[in-house]
Design a protein around this motif. Sequence first.
Motif, mmCIF file in Angstrom:
data_model
loop_
_atom_site.group_PDB
_atom_site.id
_atom_site.type_symbol
_atom_site.label_atom_id
_atom_site.label_comp_id
_atom_site.label_asym_id
_atom_site.label_seq_id
_atom_site.Cartn_x
_atom_site.Cartn_y
_atom_site.Cartn_z
ATOM 1 N N GLY A 89 0.797 -1.224 0.000
ATOM 2 C CA GLY A 89 0.000 0.000 0.000
ATOM 3 C C GLY A 89 0.828 1.272 0.000
ATOM 4 N N SER A 90 2.024 1.201 -0.582
ATOM 5 C CA SER A 90 2.879 2.395 -0.546
ATOM 6 C C SER A 90 2.431 3.430 -1.568
ATOM 7 C CB SER A 90 4.333 2.016 -0.831
ATOM 8 O OG SER A 90 4.752 1.013 0.063
ATOM 9 N N VAL A 91 2.427 4.672 -1.142
ATOM 10 C CA VAL A 91 2.029 5.775 -2.016
ATOM 11 C C VAL A 91 3.103 6.855 -1.927
ATOM 12 C CG1 VAL A 91 0.301 7.573 -2.405
ATOM 13 C CG2 VAL A 91 -0.415 5.326 -1.558
ATOM 14 N N LEU A 92 3.619 7.268 -3.072
ATOM 15 C CA LEU A 92 4.528 8.413 -3.104
ATOM 16 C C LEU A 92 3.826 9.501 -3.896
ATOM 17 C CD1 LEU A 92 7.993 6.758 -3.904
ATOM 18 C CD2 LEU A 92 7.012 7.291 -1.692
ATOM 19 N N ASN A 93 3.325 10.492 -3.201
ATOM 20 C CA ASN A 93 2.546 11.540 -3.876
ATOM 21 C C ASN A 93 3.362 12.789 -4.113
ATOM 22 O OD1 ASN A 93 0.045 10.459 -4.289
ATOM 23 N ND2 ASN A 93 -0.775 11.147 -2.309
ATOM 24 N N ARG A 94 3.025 13.460 -5.186
ATOM 25 C CA ARG A 94 3.570 14.797 -5.384
ATOM 26 C C ARG A 94 2.532 15.805 -4.927
ATOM 27 N NH1 ARG A 94 6.121 14.141 -11.421
ATOM 28 N NH2 ARG A 94 7.267 12.256 -10.872
ATOM 29 N N VAL A 95 2.981 16.866 -4.300
ATOM 30 C CA VAL A 95 2.078 17.982 -3.997
ATOM 31 C C VAL A 95 2.525 19.179 -4.829
ATOM 32 C CG1 VAL A 95 1.103 19.456 -2.204
ATOM 33 C CG2 VAL A 95 1.747 17.103 -1.660
ATOM 34 N N PHE A 96 3.782 19.552 -4.685
ATOM 35 C CA PHE A 96 4.311 20.703 -5.421
ATOM 36 C C PHE A 96 5.497 20.334 -6.322
ATOM 37 C CE2 PHE A 96 2.699 22.471 -1.332
ATOM 38 C CZ PHE A 96 1.620 23.163 -1.855
ATOM 39 N N SER A 97 6.246 19.295 -5.934
ATOM 40 C CA SER A 97 7.470 18.992 -6.670
ATOM 41 C C SER A 97 7.180 18.364 -8.023
ATOM 42 C CB SER A 97 8.334 18.027 -5.861
ATOM 43 O OG SER A 97 8.756 18.643 -4.668
ATOM 44 N N ARG A 111 17.438 -0.646 2.605
ATOM 45 C CA ARG A 111 16.646 -1.713 1.972
ATOM 46 C C ARG A 111 15.156 -1.431 2.142
ATOM 47 N NH1 ARG A 111 20.814 -5.178 3.236
ATOM 48 N NH2 ARG A 111 20.085 -5.707 5.319
ATOM 49 N N ALA A 112 14.772 -0.954 3.331
ATOM 50 C CA ALA A 112 13.356 -0.647 3.572
ATOM 51 C C ALA A 112 12.895 0.490 2.660
ATOM 52 C CB ALA A 112 13.147 -0.297 5.042
ATOM 53 N N LEU A 113 13.756 1.486 2.450
ATOM 54 C CA LEU A 113 13.423 2.592 1.542
ATOM 55 C C LEU A 113 13.207 2.058 0.127
ATOM 56 C CD1 LEU A 113 16.019 5.269 2.728
ATOM 57 C CD2 LEU A 113 13.542 5.526 2.850
ATOM 58 N N ALA A 114 14.092 1.158 -0.284
ATOM 59 C CA ALA A 114 13.991 0.598 -1.637
ATOM 60 C C ALA A 114 12.702 -0.216 -1.790
ATOM 61 C CB ALA A 114 15.209 -0.271 -1.930
ATOM 62 N N MET A 115 12.314 -0.922 -0.736
ATOM 63 C CA MET A 115 11.080 -1.706 -0.794
ATOM 64 C C MET A 115 9.862 -0.798 -0.990
ATOM 65 S SD MET A 115 11.935 -4.362 2.298
ATOM 66 C CE MET A 115 10.453 -5.348 2.370
ATOM 67 N N ILE A 116 9.847 0.323 -0.300
ATOM 68 C CA ILE A 116 8.715 1.258 -0.424
ATOM 69 C C ILE A 116 8.662 1.817 -1.847
ATOM 70 C CG2 ILE A 116 7.820 3.512 0.321
ATOM 71 C CD1 ILE A 116 8.805 2.843 3.129
ATOM 72 N N LEU A 117 9.831 2.154 -2.364
ATOM 73 C CA LEU A 117 9.906 2.709 -3.715
ATOM 74 C C LEU A 117 9.363 1.706 -4.741
ATOM 75 C CD1 LEU A 117 11.018 5.366 -4.807
ATOM 76 C CD2 LEU A 117 13.219 4.256 -5.145
ATOM 77 N N GLU A 118 9.780 0.464 -4.589
ATOM 78 C CA GLU A 118 9.348 -0.569 -5.527
ATOM 79 C C GLU A 118 7.842 -0.827 -5.403
ATOM 80 O OE1 GLU A 118 11.577 -4.252 -5.201
ATOM 81 O OE2 GLU A 118 9.946 -5.273 -6.266
ATOM 82 N N ASP A 119 7.385 -0.904 -4.158
ATOM 83 C CA ASP A 119 5.964 -1.165 -3.916
ATOM 84 C C ASP A 119 5.104 -0.043 -4.495
ATOM 85 O OD1 ASP A 119 3.751 -2.584 -2.678
ATOM 86 O OD2 ASP A 119 3.708 -0.955 -1.213
ATOM 87 N N ALA A 120 5.543 1.201 -4.294
ATOM 88 C CA ALA A 120 4.751 2.342 -4.767
ATOM 89 C C ALA A 120 4.635 2.341 -6.287
ATOM 90 C CB ALA A 120 5.377 3.642 -4.279
ATOM 91 N N SER A 121 5.682 1.847 -6.960
ATOM 92 C CA SER A 121 5.668 1.884 -8.425
ATOM 93 C C SER A 121 4.627 0.918 -8.984
ATOM 94 C CB SER A 121 7.057 1.544 -8.973
ATOM 95 O OG SER A 121 7.315 0.171 -8.766
ATOM 96 N N ARG A 122 4.187 -0.045 -8.182
ATOM 97 C CA ARG A 122 3.202 -1.011 -8.667
ATOM 98 C C ARG A 122 1.778 -0.494 -8.579
ATOM 99 N NH1 ARG A 122 5.724 -5.476 -5.323
ATOM 100 N NH2 ARG A 122 7.535 -6.079 -6.565
ATOM 101 N N GLY A 123 1.540 0.529 -7.787
ATOM 102 C CA GLY A 123 0.180 1.045 -7.648
ATOM 103 C C GLY A 123 -0.656 0.148 -6.761
ATOM 104 N N PRO A 124 -1.960 0.390 -6.727
ATOM 105 C CA PRO A 124 -2.823 -0.364 -5.816
ATOM 106 C C PRO A 124 -2.880 -1.847 -6.195
ATOM 107 C CG PRO A 124 -4.117 1.110 -7.205
ATOM 108 C CD PRO A 124 -2.692 1.393 -7.493
ATOM 109 N N SER A 125 -3.021 -2.730 -5.196
ATOM 110 C CA SER A 125 -3.032 -4.163 -5.489
ATOM 111 C C SER A 125 -4.455 -4.695 -5.668
ATOM 112 C CB SER A 125 -2.320 -4.928 -4.376
ATOM 113 O OG SER A 125 -2.976 -4.704 -3.147
#
Lengths: 373, 296
Positions: free
Chosen positions: A197-205, A327-341
């Motif tokens: 369920g990782s989400v990386l959102n943009r607000v301004f960047s 490693r945990a940071l990388a996992m979040i990045l990878e998970d977020a790239s997949r979108g909702p499951s």
Amino acid sequence: MIKLAVVGLGKMGLSHLAMFRAQPDVDLVAVCDSSRYVLDVLAKYTGVRTFTDLDEMLSEVKLDAIVIATPSHLHSRMVRAALEQGLHVFCEKPFCLDQAEGQMLVELAESRGLVTQVGYHNRFVGAFMEVKSLLDGGAIGKVQHVLAEAYGPVVLKPKGGTWRSKRSAGGGCLYDYAAHPLDLLTWYFGQPSGVAGSVLNRVFSRETDDEVFSTIYFPQGTTAQLSVSWADESQRKMSTKLTIWGTAGRIYVDRQEVQVYLRNQPAMPPGYQEGWNVRYTTELTEPVWYYLRGEEYSAQVHEFVSRIARREVRGRNSFHDAAVTDRALAMILEDASRGPSTTHESPEDLQAKDRQRPWPWRLRRQFALAGGR
Amino acid sequence: MDRLLFGDNQFFGVNHMSEEKARTQALRFQDIGAVIDVIDSAYAEGISTFMCTTHDRIEQVCDHVRARTSQYEDLQFFPSMPYAHKYANAMTEDGPLGAIRRFLPEEGLFDAALRGGRSLATKDIEGLTTLLIDAEMKMFKGLRTPVVFLQNVVVDLLLGLGFHQAFRIFADHVRSSYQAEPAFITMNMPRLLVALDEVGIENPIVCFNLNKIGFRMSGGFDAYEDAMRRHEFRAVAMSVFASGAIPPREALEWVCAQPNLESIVFGASSRANIRSTRDLVDELWTQRAAAGAGAA
């Protein structure tokens, strides 16, 4: 005396320079940065030797240790160069954007018996240290769930021209902000076994994330929710806080205080009682030799210097620890790239999708629909 | 300087003990009218020095006072600059040079130097520093500012870097352009006194943590006691209650017994608290005078 140099004179580098220079056992002999301007001012007013090229500095100056506070994507190359010269290394967080490279650096440093440390300063905050000892002592029983949050007012409008505004350079809310509460989670509970369920959102960047949300799973059945934003104007400065629910109590902690609710249990931690307990930073913080911006920054500098004196290769925040957080940071990045499951799609959406797929798939889908599932 | 100076941390959500308390305070002082009411209470209790950061919201307080000079005849401001988080957050976004540029009133000088990619001459560094000071002082135009402080994050950064000459540049500019006494806030008082002495700033005003439990008295409690006895400087104590960790009477009894103390800066949000602090200090200062601990 430890002969030391600082590479990278941004916000962290300048404050490290001031803090290391104030250490009694450190001789700050050189600095390195790409900006001639900052270097000239320092050379003129403080007399330190300056370099614009790391390799040149490494070959010209006799050093024992180095502080690397450059943009994150430059860490691995510089850390490697320093380790190969036999230097003890303090590196800013996040340690390495590439995990495999990070692991190699852990091994390189350990094989050479060099002291390493990464600037995850929260592990030196009195309140977070108190929680570490409460959890290790089992004060709140088995930990069920954690809410790990960090908010602050860094990016409040669509602009920004430094490396921190580019994910590829190691910038963004994930690496800059979320890394901190995540590092506390890995300190308390170890390597995550999964994220979802990782989400990386943009607000301004434009080129990186401003918000990070994720669910993190740990081996013993503990879960954590991460909620982080660096685009929150309501905050005066960065605030990191954790709420931890266990079978025998609950802990709330931020930089300033620890609030603990304990159920009645045979093994009460010393000084704690059933019900509510509060500990403030004023009683949890050890005095430091030189203060610039929070005791934890001075304490981590002091720890690095003392570990060098003791030749203690593994210690709090060594590369080994930081690689776990990486490693945990990388996992979040990878998970977020997949979108909702799990998704909801209307019949029209499905038909449109099917039209783009090869015909055997379409047949299968039609068959399934006709069968009424 | 007055014995008691009124500080402003409570107005801006600064509380070293609890983020919850800090937010409650921020909510309470959301409206600048609530801030002015408390300053009025302090003024009515005879505390007429307001020591304040150059936070954007202070500008509204300045406007209010400027429009009613007859009402605030004795009120004076001790600005302390800059409001550090403004710079720290800007540095994360724009880097150190970008942050400086963002707060400069005019861009010409600094940009030209950066474009040239070369060092600035000494006079340019002085020019840059004085431009930054002038930008921060703008909001106080027409008000009495007999003392101007440099904030601890900047003081302690310069101190750590060994850039002591900057203290001199600050002191000279504050004296010549504002006819004010330069003053310094620090978390490393004993070390700063040595540095100020080194650049020839005599009898400086220095504001630092001074409390019975040694909270944020970096360099060690003993070094502070020693410095207070031996150095010639004008001491202003802050954090005397250690963010509430020490009960008021106990805290002030100890602080008022320290040698060579000139002033105490404190924050409070209610008239009752302001009055009780003032009464306590009045009482204890009388004892101090009787015991001969005070310098003046």
